[in-house]
Design a protein around this motif. Sequence first.
Motif, PDB file in Angstrom:
ATOM      1  N   ILE A 126      -0.927  -2.775  -0.329  1.00  0.00           N
ATOM      2  CA  ILE A 126       0.467  -2.377  -0.543  1.00  0.00           C
ATOM      3  C   ILE A 126       1.308  -2.627   0.707  1.00  0.00           C
ATOM      4  O   ILE A 126       2.450  -3.085   0.622  1.00  0.00           O
ATOM      5  N   GLN A 127       0.738  -2.388   1.889  1.00  0.00           N
ATOM      6  CA  GLN A 127       1.507  -2.474   3.129  1.00  0.00           C
ATOM      7  C   GLN A 127       1.606  -3.891   3.694  1.00  0.00           C
ATOM      8  O   GLN A 127       2.661  -4.295   4.188  1.00  0.00           O
ATOM      9  N   TYR A 128       0.519  -4.665   3.579  1.00  0.00           N
ATOM     10  CA  TYR A 128       0.465  -5.917   4.336  1.00  0.00           C
ATOM     11  C   TYR A 128       0.346  -7.191   3.501  1.00  0.00           C
ATOM     12  O   TYR A 128       0.673  -8.279   3.986  1.00  0.00           O
ATOM     13  N   SER A 129      -0.144  -7.098   2.292  1.00  0.00           N
ATOM     14  CA  SER A 129      -0.651  -8.289   1.616  1.00  0.00           C
ATOM     15  C   SER A 129       0.393  -9.372   1.357  1.00  0.00           C
ATOM     16  O   SER A 129       1.438  -9.106   0.757  1.00  0.00           O
ATOM     17  N   PRO A 130       0.118 -10.617   1.796  1.00  0.00           N
ATOM     18  CA  PRO A 130       0.945 -11.768   1.420  1.00  0.00           C
ATOM     19  C   PRO A 130       0.419 -12.364   0.102  1.00  0.00           C
ATOM     20  O   PRO A 130       0.079 -13.537   0.030  1.00  0.00           O
ATOM     21  N   TYR A 131       0.359 -11.503  -0.921  1.00  0.00           N
ATOM     22  CA  TYR A 131      -0.087 -11.886  -2.266  1.00  0.00           C
ATOM     23  C   TYR A 131      -1.583 -12.209  -2.329  1.00  0.00           C
ATOM     24  O   TYR A 131      -2.026 -12.914  -3.241  1.00  0.00           O
ATOM     25  N   PHE A 132      -2.387 -11.693  -1.406  1.00  0.00           N
ATOM     26  CA  PHE A 132      -3.825 -11.957  -1.432  1.00  0.00           C
ATOM     27  C   PHE A 132      -4.399 -11.725  -2.826  1.00  0.00           C
ATOM     28  O   PHE A 132      -4.379 -10.615  -3.360  1.00  0.00           O
ATOM     29  N   GLY A 133      -4.946 -12.762  -3.442  1.00  0.00           N
ATOM     30  CA  GLY A 133      -5.715 -12.648  -4.680  1.00  0.00           C
ATOM     31  C   GLY A 133      -4.954 -12.282  -5.920  1.00  0.00           C
ATOM     32  O   GLY A 133      -5.556 -12.100  -6.986  1.00  0.00           O
ATOM     33  N   SER A 134      -3.619 -12.166  -5.846  1.00  0.00           N
ATOM     34  CA  SER A 134      -2.845 -11.604  -6.953  1.00  0.00           C
ATOM     35  C   SER A 134      -2.506 -12.633  -8.030  1.00  0.00           C
ATOM     36  O   SER A 134      -2.422 -13.838  -7.768  1.00  0.00           O
TER      37      SER A 134
END
Length: 349
Positions: A64-72
């Motif tokens: 929620i805080q950091y992800s640059p769309y990892f795995g989404s």
Amino acid sequence: MKVWQRDFGKVDGQTTCLFTMKNNSGMEMTCSNYGCIITKILVPDSNGTLENIVLGFNNLEEYIQYSPYFGSVIGRVAGRIKGAQFEIDGITYTLEQNENSNHLHGGNRGFHNVIWNATVKENEEEITIEFTYMSPDGEEGYPGNVNMKVQYTLTNNNELLISYYGTTDQKTLLNVTNHTYFNLSGNLKRDILDHTLTINSDEFLELNNELLPTGQILEVKNTSFDFRKERKIIDGLRSPHSQNILAGEGYDHPFLLSTNHQQEIRLADKKSGRVMVIETDEPSVVLYTGNQLEGHYKVHGIPVRKYLGLCLETQGLPDSIHHSHFPSAVLKKGEEFKSKTKYYFTIMN
């Protein structure tokens, strides 16, 4: 084949889950009903050692805080939409501006940032996690109620199949992909610059300074964009080509695929011996080499840095609504959006 489930924390009071699928060869894939995130994929190297080959986090809060769309899963529309506006049948729709004046990857409340319903389906040869979500009319500015279904299927042949289905009750845009960052070295031991890539593609899209397609389709011949024969990713970092420099010394470009479901994409890491072959029915793949990866966070214990992973996003052409010569992303009432991509994991001979 085995599958198990555990809690992954709460979002707005709603419980999220992690699902882990394991086949008879030991390959594992873990995913969440939050954003359909693929959090881990464990595959063997040439010595049979199982290691993780995707970027992600160990807890929901970091996503929620950091992800640059990892795995989404990305939607309703993958990529950028110029000016965060588009027109269908004379009606102008205004979307959220979440990257400068443009709309990126479906907006802040895109498919990557909602909780999906999940169902497990299994038999002796494969396991499927089926996710469903109803995106309401007006969500992020898009028209129409859209019913989405995404299926992740793990087989005993070390294949991961991703299938997408969507319907709408009024004309809208839909162009969906998965944004997993791959690193075949295993447990992020190295970056991806020495990975080799093959793409059966004669052409790629030219981008402008906002990384939006200009509408021009360029030939890969005699450029660092020619992956018809195996090429190292580092070539894009070293390249003087204006498009490599524009993307931040690397790639962030859609490649038009010359074939479908014919092993058209092949990524390999010679040190680990791992190979990933991708087949799809989509017209293009966006190669993003992590040129913008940065921040004060760690990925599975490793400080994030440029080129730590790369994405191969199979999809329709970005911003196609503003380029009439691109394949259309308009979905009409009564039609069904369908897309399938297969990832096959093996080792070098």
